[in-house]
Write a protein that holds these residues in place. Structure first.
Motif, PDB file in Angstrom:
ATOM      1  N   GLU A  75       0.829  -1.212   0.000  1.00 21.09           N
ATOM      2  CA  GLU A  75       0.000   0.000   0.000  1.00 21.09           C
ATOM      3  C   GLU A  75       0.862   1.260   0.000  1.00 21.09           C
ATOM      4  O   GLU A  75       0.544   2.237  -0.660  1.00 21.09           O
ATOM      5  CB  GLU A  75      -0.972  -0.003   1.171  1.00 21.09           C
ATOM      6  N   TYR A  76       1.975   1.229   0.733  1.00 20.18           N
ATOM      7  CA  TYR A  76       2.885   2.376   0.764  1.00 20.18           C
ATOM      8  C   TYR A  76       3.478   2.636  -0.626  1.00 20.18           C
ATOM      9  O   TYR A  76       3.524   3.779  -1.091  1.00 20.18           O
ATOM     10  CB  TYR A  76       4.001   2.152   1.783  1.00 20.18           C
ATOM     11  N   VAL A  77       3.922   1.576  -1.297  1.00 19.27           N
ATOM     12  CA  VAL A  77       4.511   1.725  -2.633  1.00 19.27           C
ATOM     13  C   VAL A  77       3.471   2.278  -3.606  1.00 19.27           C
ATOM     14  O   VAL A  77       3.756   3.195  -4.388  1.00 19.27           O
ATOM     15  CB  VAL A  77       5.081   0.376  -3.138  1.00 19.27           C
ATOM     16  N   LYS A  78       2.261   1.746  -3.557  1.00 20.53           N
ATOM     17  CA  LYS A  78       1.201   2.220  -4.448  1.00 20.53           C
ATOM     18  C   LYS A  78       0.846   3.678  -4.164  1.00 20.53           C
ATOM     19  O   LYS A  78       0.703   4.487  -5.096  1.00 20.53           O
ATOM     20  CB  LYS A  78      -0.034   1.323  -4.352  1.00 20.53           C
ATOM     21  N   LYS A  79       0.720   4.032  -2.890  1.00 17.39           N
ATOM     22  CA  LYS A  79       0.394   5.410  -2.528  1.00 17.39           C
ATOM     23  C   LYS A  79       1.505   6.365  -2.955  1.00 17.39           C
ATOM     24  O   LYS A  79       1.234   7.448  -3.486  1.00 17.39           O
ATOM     25  CB  LYS A  79       0.159   5.511  -1.019  1.00 17.39           C
ATOM     26  N   SER A  80       2.751   5.955  -2.739  1.00 17.46           N
ATOM     27  CA  SER A  80       3.885   6.784  -3.145  1.00 17.46           C
ATOM     28  C   SER A  80       3.872   7.028  -4.647  1.00 17.46           C
ATOM     29  O   SER A  80       4.143   8.144  -5.116  1.00 17.46           O
ATOM     30  CB  SER A  80       5.206   6.133  -2.739  1.00 17.46           C
ATOM     31  N   LYS A  81       3.561   6.001  -5.410  1.00 14.46           N
ATOM     32  CA  LYS A  81       3.528   6.152  -6.869  1.00 14.46           C
ATOM     33  C   LYS A  81       2.411   7.077  -7.288  1.00 14.46           C
ATOM     34  O   LYS A  81       2.590   7.930  -8.177  1.00 14.46           O
ATOM     35  CB  LYS A  81       3.375   4.781  -7.546  1.00 14.46           C
ATOM     36  N   ARG A  82       1.239   6.931  -6.668  1.00 13.68           N
ATOM     37  CA  ARG A  82       0.127   7.823  -7.001  1.00 13.68           C
ATOM     38  C   ARG A  82       0.511   9.278  -6.742  1.00 13.68           C
ATOM     39  O   ARG A  82       0.199  10.163  -7.545  1.00 13.68           O
ATOM     40  CB  ARG A  82      -1.113   7.447  -6.192  1.00 13.68           C
ATOM     41  N   LYS A  84       3.544  10.590  -6.686  1.00 15.58           N
ATOM     42  CA  LYS A  84       4.563  11.009  -7.651  1.00 15.58           C
ATOM     43  C   LYS A  84       3.934  11.324  -9.005  1.00 15.58           C
ATOM     44  O   LYS A  84       4.255  12.333  -9.639  1.00 15.58           O
ATOM     45  CB  LYS A  84       5.619   9.917  -7.799  1.00 15.58           C
ATOM     46  N   VAL A  85       3.014  10.463  -9.443  1.00 11.21           N
ATOM     47  CA  VAL A  85       2.332  10.706 -10.721  1.00 11.21           C
ATOM     48  C   VAL A  85       1.541  12.005 -10.648  1.00 11.21           C
ATOM     49  O   VAL A  85       1.559  12.818 -11.583  1.00 11.21           O
ATOM     50  CB  VAL A  85       1.432   9.514 -11.102  1.00 11.21           C
ATOM     51  N   SER A  86       0.865  12.237  -9.530  1.00 13.53           N
ATOM     52  CA  SER A  86       0.085  13.462  -9.357  1.00 13.53           C
ATOM     53  C   SER A  86       0.992  14.690  -9.391  1.00 13.53           C
ATOM     54  O   SER A  86       0.660  15.697 -10.029  1.00 13.53           O
ATOM     55  CB  SER A  86      -0.689  13.404  -8.039  1.00 13.53           C
ATOM     56  N   ASP A  87       2.118  14.619  -8.702  1.00 18.99           N
ATOM     57  CA  ASP A  87       3.060  15.745  -8.697  1.00 18.99           C
ATOM     58  C   ASP A  87       3.553  16.058 -10.107  1.00 18.99           C
ATOM     59  O   ASP A  87       3.590  17.227 -10.520  1.00 18.99           O
ATOM     60  CB  ASP A  87       4.267  15.451  -7.803  1.00 18.99           C
ATOM     61  N   TYR A  88       3.930  15.035 -10.863  1.00 17.42           N
ATOM     62  CA  TYR A  88       4.434  15.268 -12.216  1.00 17.42           C
ATOM     63  C   TYR A  88       3.327  15.693 -13.166  1.00 17.42           C
ATOM     64  O   TYR A  88       3.566  16.442 -14.112  1.00 17.42           O
ATOM     65  CB  TYR A  88       5.183  14.043 -12.741  1.00 17.42           C
ATOM     66  N   LYS A  89       2.098  15.232 -12.896  1.00 17.32           N
ATOM     67  CA  LYS A  89       0.966  15.677 -13.708  1.00 17.32           C
ATOM     68  C   LYS A  89       0.790  17.182 -13.540  1.00 17.32           C
ATOM     69  O   LYS A  89       0.603  17.909 -14.519  1.00 17.32           O
ATOM     70  CB  LYS A  89      -0.307  14.937 -13.295  1.00 17.32           C
ATOM     71  N   GLU A  90       0.875  17.664 -12.313  1.00 20.87           N
ATOM     72  CA  GLU A  90       0.737  19.092 -12.060  1.00 20.87           C
ATOM     73  C   GLU A  90       1.874  19.879 -12.702  1.00 20.87           C
ATOM     74  O   GLU A  90       1.665  20.960 -13.249  1.00 20.87           O
ATOM     75  CB  GLU A  90       0.651  19.370 -10.563  1.00 20.87           C
ATOM     76  N   LEU A  91       3.079  19.353 -12.635  1.00 18.15           N
ATOM     77  CA  LEU A  91       4.209  19.999 -13.308  1.00 18.15           C
ATOM     78  C   LEU A  91       3.947  20.081 -14.807  1.00 18.15           C
ATOM     79  O   LEU A  91       4.158  21.128 -15.434  1.00 18.15           O
ATOM     80  CB  LEU A  91       5.508  19.242 -13.032  1.00 18.15           C
ATOM     81  N   SER A  92       3.474  18.993 -15.389  1.00 17.71           N
ATOM     82  CA  SER A  92       3.168  18.983 -16.825  1.00 17.71           C
ATOM     83  C   SER A  92       2.105  20.009 -17.175  1.00 17.71           C
ATOM     84  O   SER A  92       2.182  20.666 -18.221  1.00 17.71           O
ATOM     85  CB  SER A  92       2.722  17.579 -17.260  1.00 17.71           C
ATOM     86  N   ARG A  93       1.092  20.143 -16.318  1.00 15.76           N
ATOM     87  CA  ARG A  93       0.064  21.155 -16.559  1.00 15.76           C
ATOM     88  C   ARG A  93       0.661  22.567 -16.524  1.00 15.76           C
ATOM     89  O   ARG A  93       0.361  23.399 -17.374  1.00 15.76           O
ATOM     90  CB  ARG A  93      -1.035  21.062 -15.511  1.00 15.76           C
ATOM     91  N   ARG A  94       1.511  22.817 -15.537  1.00 21.22           N
ATOM     92  CA  ARG A  94       2.130  24.159 -15.396  1.00 21.22           C
ATOM     93  C   ARG A  94       2.975  24.529 -16.597  1.00 21.22           C
ATOM     94  O   ARG A  94       2.999  25.687 -17.015  1.00 21.22           O
ATOM     95  CB  ARG A  94       2.955  24.237 -14.110  1.00 21.22           C
ATOM     96  N   ILE A  95       3.700  23.564 -17.139  1.00 18.81           N
ATOM     97  CA  ILE A  95       4.573  23.907 -18.272  1.00 18.81           C
ATOM     98  C   ILE A  95       3.876  23.756 -19.618  1.00 18.81           C
ATOM     99  O   ILE A  95       4.464  24.015 -20.646  1.00 18.81           O
ATOM    100  CB  ILE A  95       5.888  23.090 -18.231  1.00 18.81           C
ATOM    101  N   GLY A  96       2.607  23.301 -19.595  1.00 22.19           N
ATOM    102  CA  GLY A  96       1.801  23.277 -20.807  1.00 22.19           C
ATOM    103  C   GLY A  96       1.883  22.008 -21.644  1.00 22.19           C
ATOM    104  O   GLY A  96       1.384  21.988 -22.763  1.00 22.19           O
TER     105      GLY A  96
END
Length: 101
Positions: A75-82, A84-96
């Motif tokens: 559960e920790y590994v899965k939560k950590s991945k979620r 990380k994906v969310s953080d990079y998704k937001e970065l991708s949105r910010r840079i367009g």
């Protein structure tokens, strides 16, 4: 080839089949289907390939060669991945580079 090596090859093949199912869904749509198998759309194909991979991974774990995680570690590994994906998704949105839903 040893049994563990065979399981590793099968796992790699399942990874490739999951990649192919995901790619076809992006190219043709999640609810489209192969005309030869109209009862199974691309979304179902993704799930089918995923669970086949899970089955082989469980065989690898059961072999004792690669160890296993405790339930809370999984559960920790899965939560950590979620996260990380969310953080990079937001970065991708910010840079367009990511738009839409």
């Amino acid at each position: 080839m040893r049994e563990i090596e065979n399981l590793c090859v099968v796992a790699m093949e399942e990874c490739a089949e999951l990649q192919q199912a995901l790619s076809k869904s992006l190219r043709f749509g999640f609810h489209n289907y192969n005309p030869e198998t109209p009862e199974k759309d691309n979304a179902i194909d993704i799930l089918n390939e995923y669970y086949q991979l899970v089955g082989v991974m469980e065989m690898l774990i059961d072999s004792g060669e690669i160890g296993h995680f405790k339930a809370e570690d999984i559960e920790y590994v899965k939560k950590s991945k979620r996260c990380k994906v969310s953080d990079y998704k937001e970065l991708s949105r910010r840079i367009g580079t990511l738009t839409g839903v």
